[in-house]
Write a protein that holds these residues in place. Structure first.
Motif, PDB file in Angstrom:
ATOM      1  N   LEU A 100       0.922  -1.224   0.038  1.00  0.00           N
ATOM      2  CA  LEU A 100       0.077  -0.004  -0.131  1.00  0.00           C
ATOM      3  C   LEU A 100       0.899   1.314   0.086  1.00  0.00           C
ATOM      4  CD1 LEU A 100      -2.832  -1.112   2.320  1.00  0.00           C
ATOM      5  CD2 LEU A 100      -2.837  -1.196   0.150  1.00  0.00           C
ATOM      6  N   SER A 101       1.975   1.270   0.511  1.00  0.00           N
ATOM      7  CA  SER A 101       2.838   2.403   0.474  1.00  0.00           C
ATOM      8  C   SER A 101       3.433   2.555  -0.772  1.00  0.00           C
ATOM      9  CB  SER A 101       4.062   2.156   1.651  1.00  0.00           C
ATOM     10  OG  SER A 101       3.635   2.160   2.821  1.00  0.00           O
ATOM     11  N   TRP A 102       3.800   1.518  -1.329  1.00  0.00           N
ATOM     12  CA  TRP A 102       4.281   1.513  -2.878  1.00  0.00           C
ATOM     13  C   TRP A 102       3.048   2.129  -3.811  1.00  0.00           C
ATOM     14  CZ3 TRP A 102       2.453  -0.518  -7.459  1.00  0.00           C
ATOM     15  CH2 TRP A 102       3.410  -0.623  -8.760  1.00  0.00           C
ATOM     16  N   CYS A 103       1.835   1.801  -3.468  1.00  0.00           N
ATOM     17  CA  CYS A 103       0.890   2.075  -4.448  1.00  0.00           C
ATOM     18  C   CYS A 103       0.597   3.766  -4.174  1.00  0.00           C
ATOM     19  CB  CYS A 103      -0.549   1.673  -3.975  1.00  0.00           C
ATOM     20  SG  CYS A 103      -0.678  -0.039  -4.676  1.00  0.00           S
ATOM     21  N   GLU A 104       0.864   4.247  -2.687  1.00  0.00           N
ATOM     22  CA  GLU A 104       0.487   5.419  -2.667  1.00  0.00           C
ATOM     23  C   GLU A 104       1.528   6.496  -3.105  1.00  0.00           C
ATOM     24  OE1 GLU A 104      -0.150   8.268   1.469  1.00  0.00           O
ATOM     25  OE2 GLU A 104       1.226   6.554   1.531  1.00  0.00           O
ATOM     26  N   THR A 105       2.718   5.971  -3.303  1.00  0.00           N
ATOM     27  CA  THR A 105       3.920   6.935  -3.905  1.00  0.00           C
ATOM     28  C   THR A 105       3.568   6.885  -5.489  1.00  0.00           C
ATOM     29  OG1 THR A 105       5.295   5.004  -4.064  1.00  0.00           O
ATOM     30  CG2 THR A 105       5.643   6.085  -2.137  1.00  0.00           C
ATOM     31  N   ARG A 106       2.837   6.119  -5.915  1.00  0.00           N
ATOM     32  CA  ARG A 106       2.585   6.042  -7.242  1.00  0.00           C
ATOM     33  C   ARG A 106       1.013   6.508  -7.753  1.00  0.00           C
ATOM     34  NH1 ARG A 106       6.043   3.034  -5.851  1.00  0.00           N
ATOM     35  NH2 ARG A 106       7.930   2.521  -7.375  1.00  0.00           N
ATOM     36  N   GLY A 107       0.485   7.255  -6.637  1.00  0.00           N
ATOM     37  CA  GLY A 107      -0.678   7.964  -6.955  1.00  0.00           C
ATOM     38  C   GLY A 107      -1.945   7.076  -6.893  1.00  0.00           C
ATOM     39  N   VAL A 108      -1.767   5.650  -6.425  1.00  0.00           N
ATOM     40  CA  VAL A 108      -3.033   5.038  -6.298  1.00  0.00           C
ATOM     41  C   VAL A 108      -3.267   4.945  -5.069  1.00  0.00           C
ATOM     42  CG1 VAL A 108      -3.991   2.349  -6.493  1.00  0.00           C
ATOM     43  CG2 VAL A 108      -1.983   3.326  -7.960  1.00  0.00           C
ATOM     44  N   THR A 109      -4.546   5.505  -4.580  1.00  0.00           N
ATOM     45  CA  THR A 109      -5.021   5.912  -3.252  1.00  0.00           C
ATOM     46  C   THR A 109      -6.234   5.443  -2.777  1.00  0.00           C
ATOM     47  OG1 THR A 109      -5.783   8.273  -3.895  1.00  0.00           O
ATOM     48  CG2 THR A 109      -3.365   8.002  -3.013  1.00  0.00           C
ATOM     49  N   ALA A 110      -6.994   4.479  -3.495  1.00  0.00           N
ATOM     50  CA  ALA A 110      -8.150   4.091  -3.370  1.00  0.00           C
ATOM     51  C   ALA A 110      -8.028   2.433  -3.522  1.00  0.00           C
ATOM     52  CB  ALA A 110      -9.318   4.477  -3.858  1.00  0.00           C
ATOM     53  N   LEU A 111      -8.635   1.504  -2.824  1.00  0.00           N
ATOM     54  CA  LEU A 111      -8.393   0.145  -2.589  1.00  0.00           C
ATOM     55  C   LEU A 111      -9.096  -0.155  -4.104  1.00  0.00           C
ATOM     56  CD1 LEU A 111      -9.238  -1.055   0.525  1.00  0.00           C
ATOM     57  CD2 LEU A 111      -7.137  -1.462  -0.593  1.00  0.00           C
ATOM     58  N   PRO A 112     -10.267   0.166  -4.663  1.00  0.00           N
ATOM     59  CA  PRO A 112     -10.850  -0.262  -5.843  1.00  0.00           C
ATOM     60  C   PRO A 112     -10.107   0.369  -7.171  1.00  0.00           C
ATOM     61  CG  PRO A 112     -12.650   0.698  -4.534  1.00  0.00           C
ATOM     62  CD  PRO A 112     -11.316   1.076  -3.843  1.00  0.00           C
ATOM     63  N   ALA A 113      -9.028   1.082  -6.931  1.00  0.00           N
ATOM     64  CA  ALA A 113      -8.204   1.332  -7.879  1.00  0.00           C
ATOM     65  C   ALA A 113      -7.151   0.620  -8.253  1.00  0.00           C
ATOM     66  CB  ALA A 113      -7.818   2.987  -7.823  1.00  0.00           C
ATOM     67  N   ILE A 114      -6.813  -0.423  -7.382  1.00  0.00           N
ATOM     68  CA  ILE A 114      -5.812  -1.370  -7.496  1.00  0.00           C
ATOM     69  C   ILE A 114      -6.049  -2.388  -8.767  1.00  0.00           C
ATOM     70  CG2 ILE A 114      -4.184  -2.863  -6.712  1.00  0.00           C
ATOM     71  CD1 ILE A 114      -5.048  -1.436  -3.715  1.00  0.00           C
ATOM     72  N   GLN A 115      -5.045  -2.371  -9.333  1.00  0.00           N
ATOM     73  CA  GLN A 115      -5.226  -3.357 -10.835  1.00  0.00           C
ATOM     74  C   GLN A 115      -4.195  -4.193 -10.779  1.00  0.00           C
ATOM     75  OE1 GLN A 115      -7.927  -3.036 -12.889  1.00  0.00           O
ATOM     76  NE2 GLN A 115      -8.491  -1.261 -11.466  1.00  0.00           N
ATOM     77  N   PRO A 116      -4.297  -5.473 -11.579  1.00  0.00           N
ATOM     78  CA  PRO A 116      -3.299  -6.230 -11.575  1.00  0.00           C
ATOM     79  C   PRO A 116      -2.106  -5.924 -11.979  1.00  0.00           C
ATOM     80  CG  PRO A 116      -5.440  -7.269 -12.410  1.00  0.00           C
ATOM     81  CD  PRO A 116      -5.750  -5.819 -12.085  1.00  0.00           C
ATOM     82  N   ILE A 117      -1.973  -5.011 -13.066  1.00  0.00           N
ATOM     83  CA  ILE A 117      -0.847  -4.499 -13.332  1.00  0.00           C
ATOM     84  C   ILE A 117       0.069  -3.711 -12.161  1.00  0.00           C
ATOM     85  CG2 ILE A 117      -1.595  -2.052 -14.095  1.00  0.00           C
ATOM     86  CD1 ILE A 117       0.211  -2.399 -16.434  1.00  0.00           C
ATOM     87  N   HIS A 118      -0.587  -3.262 -11.262  1.00  0.00           N
ATOM     88  CA  HIS A 118      -0.033  -2.653 -10.186  1.00  0.00           C
ATOM     89  C   HIS A 118       0.622  -3.702  -9.168  1.00  0.00           C
ATOM     90  CE1 HIS A 118      -3.205   0.444 -10.534  1.00  0.00           C
ATOM     91  NE2 HIS A 118      -2.072   0.995 -11.126  1.00  0.00           N
TER      92      HIS A 118
END
Length: 294
Positions: free
Chosen positions: A28-46
């Motif tokens: 989740l820290s990795w996602c936050e640094t890349r602008g993904v800040t909501a759970l439904p926004a997480i995709q397999p590519i992430h």
């Protein structure tokens, strides 16, 4: 609340909880640094990109464990209708296959050298010798050892037995090797806590007193102790807590023990797991290498 319940109500093993929490926080820290800040926004590519980055610095089994943590977490969130689909389900982890474990193993001579080098004129020395002997002679996991109570050492049929609290809430009872029996007797007698049946068996030493406290040893304390005792004994191998489980299993098999009995003593559900601790082939390989007479 569904997210919190995953780590509290759904996972009972504290070690699994810590490992899964570490993996989740990292992702989740990795996602936050890349602008993904909501759970439904997480995709397999992430998740695939994160796994690819982990593979550059971590071993394949560690990467697979972290991917498994995300799969279980997102499955839990999908069932709770927090997320529409599990984005980790389609992501493949790195391939990994092992026929032999990577845990460092001591020779019988080194194991005896380590046990003999521990001074027994202090209660901490008595404790450390008994703990290392327990993990060696009963193939006990360190978590099972530090969770033992005084009442888990008992006499049956004129022999000392130990009761190990293994993973999944399973109880595993074994008779003691005569060396382990002597070390446990010495430690409990020196500690003077034989009547404290509900108290922890392996305890910390109270600061400044040199006496045992009522607090149990933590796994991290055991690892630090092992490294310190090994260095004092002149053992150069970078050993850890699991070393003694592998050392005991290998020594048992070298002396005619069967794989099935070793699996029973180690409380393995499959002999395939026990085979990972069998390091007899190391000696064979070394003998063959020495044939290169140049």
């Amino acid at each position: 609340m569904r997210f919190i319940e995953f780590f509290t109500a759904n996972i009972r093993n504290p070690n699994t909880r810590k490992a899964y929490a570490r993996a989740t926080v990292d992702f989740l820290s990795w996602c936050e640094t890349r602008g993904v800040t909501a759970l439904p926004a997480i995709q397999p590519i992430h998740i695939a990109a994160w796994i690819e980055e982990l593979g550059e610095s971590l071993a394949a089994p560690t990467v697979k464990l972290r991917l498994a943590a995300l799969r279980h977490l997102f499955d839990w969130l999908v069932v709770g209708q927090v997320m529409p689909v599990n984005p980790a389900q389609a992501v493949r982890g790195p391939k990994y296959s092992a026929k032999k474990g990577r845990t460092p193993v001591l020779s019988p001579e080194e194991a005896r050298q380590l046990l003999a080098s521990i001074p027994t004129d202090t209660i901490s020395g008595q404790r450390d010798r008994a703990l290392i002997a327990l993990m060696t002679y009963s193939f006990a996991r360190v978590s099972a050892a530090v969770n033992m109570k005084v009442r888990d050492v008992y006499t049956q049929n004129r022999r000392l037995w130990v009761r190990l609290h293994e993973k999944g809430g399973k109880l595993h009872e074994l008779p003691c090797h005569h060396t382990l029996e002597a070390y446990l007797h010495d430690y409990i007698e020196a500690g003077g806590f034989g009547d404290d049946g509900r108290g922890p068996l392996f305890r910390t030493v109270a600061r400044g007193t040199g006496q045992l406290s009522q607090a149990p040893l933590a796994r991290q304390d055991v690892h630090t102790m092992i490294r310190r005792r090994a260095a004092a004994a002149g053992i150069e191998t970078a050993i850890g807590c699991h070393t003694f489980r592998a050392t005991g299993i290998t020594a048992y098999l070298k002396n005619g023990g069967t794989l099935e009995k070793a699996a029973h003593i180690a409380n393995h559900s499959s002999t395939k797991t026990t085979q990972l601790y069998d390091r007899r082939s190391d000696d064979i390989s070394l003998d063959e290498i020495e044939r290169i007479l140049i």
